[in-house]
Design a protein around this motif. Structure first.
Motif, PDB file in Angstrom:
ATOM      1  N   GLU A  20     -44.507  27.301  30.750  1.00  0.00           N
ATOM      2  CA  GLU A  20     -43.274  27.238  31.532  1.00  0.00           C
ATOM      3  C   GLU A  20     -42.082  26.851  30.634  1.00  0.00           C
ATOM      4  OE1 GLU A  20     -41.661  27.958  35.016  1.00  0.00           O
ATOM      5  OE2 GLU A  20     -43.798  28.192  34.568  1.00  0.00           O
ATOM      6  N   LEU A  21     -42.333  25.808  29.812  1.00  0.00           N
ATOM      7  CA  LEU A  21     -41.267  25.260  28.974  1.00  0.00           C
ATOM      8  C   LEU A  21     -40.755  26.266  27.945  1.00  0.00           C
ATOM      9  CD1 LEU A  21     -39.732  22.626  28.027  1.00  0.00           C
ATOM     10  CD2 LEU A  21     -41.600  22.299  26.409  1.00  0.00           C
ATOM     11  N   ARG A  22     -41.699  26.969  27.311  1.00  0.00           N
ATOM     12  CA  ARG A  22     -41.336  27.841  26.191  1.00  0.00           C
ATOM     13  C   ARG A  22     -40.400  28.979  26.594  1.00  0.00           C
ATOM     14  NH1 ARG A  22     -46.744  27.427  24.053  1.00  0.00           N
ATOM     15  NH2 ARG A  22     -47.260  29.182  25.372  1.00  0.00           N
ATOM     16  N   LYS A  23     -40.440  29.366  27.874  1.00  0.00           N
ATOM     17  CA  LYS A  23     -39.627  30.519  28.303  1.00  0.00           C
ATOM     18  C   LYS A  23     -38.155  30.243  27.993  1.00  0.00           C
ATOM     19  CE  LYS A  23     -42.515  31.575  32.229  1.00  0.00           C
ATOM     20  NZ  LYS A  23     -42.597  31.230  33.642  1.00  0.00           N
ATOM     21  N   ASP A  24     -37.696  29.048  28.318  1.00  0.00           N
ATOM     22  CA  ASP A  24     -36.303  28.668  28.064  1.00  0.00           C
ATOM     23  C   ASP A  24     -36.213  27.147  28.216  1.00  0.00           C
ATOM     24  OD1 ASP A  24     -33.619  28.152  28.002  1.00  0.00           O
ATOM     25  OD2 ASP A  24     -33.049  29.812  29.314  1.00  0.00           O
ATOM     26  N   PRO A  25     -36.449  26.418  27.113  1.00  0.00           N
ATOM     27  CA  PRO A  25     -36.518  24.958  27.219  1.00  0.00           C
ATOM     28  C   PRO A  25     -35.270  24.323  27.838  1.00  0.00           C
ATOM     29  CG  PRO A  25     -37.273  25.670  25.064  1.00  0.00           C
ATOM     30  CD  PRO A  25     -36.755  26.882  25.756  1.00  0.00           C
ATOM     31  N   LEU A  26     -34.085  24.826  27.469  1.00  0.00           N
ATOM     32  CA  LEU A  26     -32.869  24.196  28.001  1.00  0.00           C
ATOM     33  C   LEU A  26     -32.792  24.372  29.516  1.00  0.00           C
ATOM     34  CD1 LEU A  26     -30.204  25.209  25.311  1.00  0.00           C
ATOM     35  CD2 LEU A  26     -31.589  23.147  25.421  1.00  0.00           C
ATOM     36  N   ALA A  27     -33.083  25.589  29.983  1.00  0.00           N
ATOM     37  CA  ALA A  27     -33.023  25.849  31.429  1.00  0.00           C
ATOM     38  C   ALA A  27     -34.106  25.037  32.150  1.00  0.00           C
ATOM     39  CB  ALA A  27     -33.210  27.343  31.699  1.00  0.00           C
ATOM     40  N   TYR A  28     -35.283  24.947  31.524  1.00  0.00           N
ATOM     41  CA  TYR A  28     -36.373  24.202  32.159  1.00  0.00           C
ATOM     42  C   TYR A  28     -35.957  22.741  32.377  1.00  0.00           C
ATOM     43  CZ  TYR A  28     -40.708  21.815  33.037  1.00  0.00           C
ATOM     44  OH  TYR A  28     -41.664  21.025  33.628  1.00  0.00           O
ATOM     45  N   TYR A  29     -35.438  22.120  31.309  1.00  0.00           N
ATOM     46  CA  TYR A  29     -35.091  20.696  31.418  1.00  0.00           C
ATOM     47  C   TYR A  29     -33.900  20.473  32.348  1.00  0.00           C
ATOM     48  CZ  TYR A  29     -38.430  19.340  27.802  1.00  0.00           C
ATOM     49  OH  TYR A  29     -39.573  19.091  27.100  1.00  0.00           O
ATOM     50  N   ARG A  30     -32.939  21.420  32.305  1.00  0.00           N
ATOM     51  CA  ARG A  30     -31.807  21.276  33.224  1.00  0.00           C
ATOM     52  C   ARG A  30     -32.287  21.285  34.667  1.00  0.00           C
ATOM     53  NH1 ARG A  30     -28.093  24.176  29.709  1.00  0.00           N
ATOM     54  NH2 ARG A  30     -29.159  26.062  30.308  1.00  0.00           N
TER      55      ARG A  30
ATOM     56  N   ALA B 180     -18.494  39.279  22.958  1.00  0.00           N
ATOM     57  CA  ALA B 180     -19.557  38.394  22.447  1.00  0.00           C
ATOM     58  C   ALA B 180     -19.522  37.066  23.210  1.00  0.00           C
ATOM     59  CB  ALA B 180     -19.353  38.138  20.961  1.00  0.00           C
ATOM     60  N   LYS B 181     -20.697  36.551  23.479  1.00  0.00           N
ATOM     61  CA  LYS B 181     -20.777  35.310  24.262  1.00  0.00           C
ATOM     62  C   LYS B 181     -21.168  34.143  23.371  1.00  0.00           C
ATOM     63  CE  LYS B 181     -21.949  35.967  29.075  1.00  0.00           C
ATOM     64  NZ  LYS B 181     -23.096  36.294  29.873  1.00  0.00           N
ATOM     65  N   VAL B 182     -20.519  32.998  23.563  1.00  0.00           N
ATOM     66  CA  VAL B 182     -20.888  31.803  22.799  1.00  0.00           C
ATOM     67  C   VAL B 182     -21.916  31.041  23.631  1.00  0.00           C
ATOM     68  CG1 VAL B 182     -20.004  29.807  21.557  1.00  0.00           C
ATOM     69  CG2 VAL B 182     -18.509  31.747  21.988  1.00  0.00           C
ATOM     70  N   GLU B 183     -23.151  31.187  23.244  1.00  0.00           N
ATOM     71  CA  GLU B 183     -24.229  30.615  24.060  1.00  0.00           C
ATOM     72  C   GLU B 183     -25.278  29.996  23.153  1.00  0.00           C
ATOM     73  OE1 GLU B 183     -25.676  32.715  28.175  1.00  0.00           O
ATOM     74  OE2 GLU B 183     -25.704  33.845  26.346  1.00  0.00           O
ATOM     75  N   GLY B 184     -25.796  28.841  23.553  1.00  0.00           N
ATOM     76  CA  GLY B 184     -26.847  28.204  22.756  1.00  0.00           C
ATOM     77  C   GLY B 184     -28.214  28.581  23.309  1.00  0.00           C
ATOM     78  N   GLN B 185     -29.161  28.735  22.396  1.00  0.00           N
ATOM     79  CA  GLN B 185     -30.523  29.058  22.842  1.00  0.00           C
ATOM     80  C   GLN B 185     -31.522  28.303  21.968  1.00  0.00           C
ATOM     81  OE1 GLN B 185     -31.037  33.212  23.446  1.00  0.00           O
ATOM     82  NE2 GLN B 185     -33.257  33.063  23.587  1.00  0.00           N
ATOM     83  N   VAL B 186     -32.648  27.983  22.560  1.00  0.00           N
ATOM     84  CA  VAL B 186     -33.677  27.266  21.807  1.00  0.00           C
ATOM     85  C   VAL B 186     -34.915  28.144  21.718  1.00  0.00           C
ATOM     86  CG1 VAL B 186     -35.228  25.289  21.905  1.00  0.00           C
ATOM     87  CG2 VAL B 186     -32.827  24.995  22.425  1.00  0.00           C
TER      88      VAL B 186
END
Ligand code: HEM
Length: 463
Positions: free
Chosen positions: A31-41, A430-436
């Protein structure tokens, strides 16, 4: 919070923080690996500022408020070592300052700290200026080129500065292979940190073989740089200072290699990412960019030096605000080794602690209009009432980043040096977006396509 925790007799009577349960860690990590930032948010949204993810055989406690981070990283530091949370990363970084604990960590921190105090950095700033000027030269050659991803260029800049300041040499010829090896090693650490059954590094999987090759490249290059540094006796750089400890028997050769790897690794990608985001944010915010340019113009064409840092106050606030919005180290981990209580909840020994620094830095409780890029929120008059630990991109307490002042100076100087002559513009759309990726550092999602322009050139002008 649980009902009236003060009426309970011992922490064993208290409840765990609320949160989801998973049958096994595999379900959780999937679950976490899919998108850690979204998961924790989403975890914070659903369960609040402190949550407990239950899974056999451990539980993970997730915190997001500054006083909770303070409790773990400062007030109760002995109860919360890095422990198991960083254990597998030692496969790569050994017992360097980032991963070591206890007496070894204390001794090493004492040996290294003098090189990173503000007063000592005055000697290292010329390396930052030289690296920034060399970068400016490379970028000037790209004026008029179609949009290209700026992130690898920033990595080269930060690697160049790190090598000049830490090893005392210019390694642009080796920068690419070193950067690739560091990247491969971060793929490995990202994988082993989210795969509880990942086989040990000596086991011949594809990823492990790649990691071992990366180790050979990295430590091979570090050995070369150490040998070259010793040949050029009498220089002042971080390696020469640490080498003095090896010569008088206070540090082993092996430890020196780990420390140099740590500085190179911890000290280049984080700053590179910060710069890539900072240039993109300035491109989207012309008023802030013009103020950076005004400060740069006040240097009258002279490359920025240590003495100029005070006058680059707005530029420095741009770096701070960038780190608030896009903290490369978006969270950190600790292991709880003794039962504890946080905000009336039970924190049993053996819990994994995950401190969500990126959530804290956008919490509307501490930050007005938190999504907005507003460097002036760091003006003294607007910061006085803010919780001291609400801005925490360099961590907190005894294990706070040793390179914080170095990184702030480096990024400020690089922004000012570029602003003297050039403007970097984000490509339209272009979008300024952070990803993990994995659970590694926050990076720009899909790169940051930018074009390079001479200052004052209007959009649409021929180069
Ligand atoms: C924008 C740039 C940087 C950011 C955001 C950053 C972030 C951090 C954070 C959050 C920590 C604490 C980790 C924890 O408590 O678990 C840390 C530790 C550390 N950083 Fe940085 N860092 C940056 C630049 C640097 C630089 C330039 C260096 C090299 C001089 C460096 C070297 C280290 C080391 C050695 C540690 C471990 C310190 C210890 O445990 O005693 N970092 N960094």
């Amino acid at each position: 919070m649980p009902s009236d925790p003060s009426s309970r007799t011992s922490s064993a009577d208290l409840e765990l923080p609320p949160g989801p349960s998973y049958p096994t860690p595999f379900h959780y990590f999937r679950e976490l690996r899919k998108d850690p930032l979204a998961y924790y948010r989403s975890l914070v949204e659903e369960y609040g500022a402190i949550a407990c993810v239950k899974m056999w055989p451990r539980r993970q406690i997730v915190t997001s408020l500054p006083h909770q981070h303070r409790h773990v990283l400062i007030d109760q530091i002995d109860r919360y070592p890095k422990g198991i949370t960083f254990a597998r990363r030692k496969d790569i970084g050994g017992e360097g300052l980032f991963f070591s604990e206890g007496e070894l960590w204390k001794r090493q921190r004492r040996s290294m700290m003098p090189s990173f105090r503000k007063s000592a950095l005055v000697e290292l700033v010329p390396h930052m200026t030289d690296g920034a000027v060399a970068f400016l030269g490379r970028m000037e050659k790209r004026v008029g080129e179609p949009a290209f991803n700026i992130a690898p260029e920033m990595a080269k800049l930060a690697m160049d500065i790190a090598c000049r300041a830490f090893f005392g040499c210019d390694i642009l010829d080796r920068a690419q292979s070193l950067h690739e090896a560091l990247w491969a090693s971060s793929q490995y650490t990202g994988h082993v940190s989210t795969n509880p059954l990942a086989p040990p590094i000596w086991f011949p999987t594809k990823l492990n073989r790649q990691a071992r090759r990366a180790l050979q490249t990295m430590y091979g290059a570090i050995d070369e740089l150490i040998a070259e540094n010793r040949e050029r006796a009498g220089e002042d750089n971080v390696l020469a200072r640490l080498n003095a400890f090896v010569e008088d028997g206070q540090m082993s050769e092996r430890q020196l290699r780990y420390e140099m790897w740590t500085l190179l690794n911890a000290g280049h990608e984080t700053t590179a990412t910060t710069l890539a985001f900072a240039f993109s944010l300035l491109s989207e915010n012309p008023t802030a960019r013009e103020r950076v340019e005004e400060e740069a113009d006040a240097l009258h064409g002279r490359p920025p030096s240590y003495a100029d840092l005070e006058s680059l106050a707005h530029t420095n606030r741009v770096v701070r605000e960038t780190l608030r919005l896009f903290p490369p180290a978006w969270g950190t981990g600790r292991e709880c080794i003794e039962d504890d209580v946080i905000d009336g909840y039970r924190i049993p020994a053996g819990s994994i602690m995950t401190l969500l620094l990126f959530v804290t830095q956008k919490d509307p409780e501490f930050w007005e209009d938190p999504e907005r890029f507003d460097p002036d929120r760091f003006l003294p008059e607007r910061s006085a009432d803010r919780h001291e630990e609400a801005w925490c991109p360099f961590g907190l307490g005894g294990r706070r980043c040793i390179g914080e002042d170095f990184a702030m100076m480096e990024a400020t100087i690089a922004l000012a040096a570029v602003a003297q002559r050039l403007e970097l513009r984000l490509a339209p759309g272009a979008k300024v977006e952070g990803q993990v990726y994995g659970i590694g550092p926050m990076r720009p999602a899909a790169g940051l396509p930018m074009t390079v322009h001479r200052r004052g050139e209007r959009a649409g002008d021929a180069p």
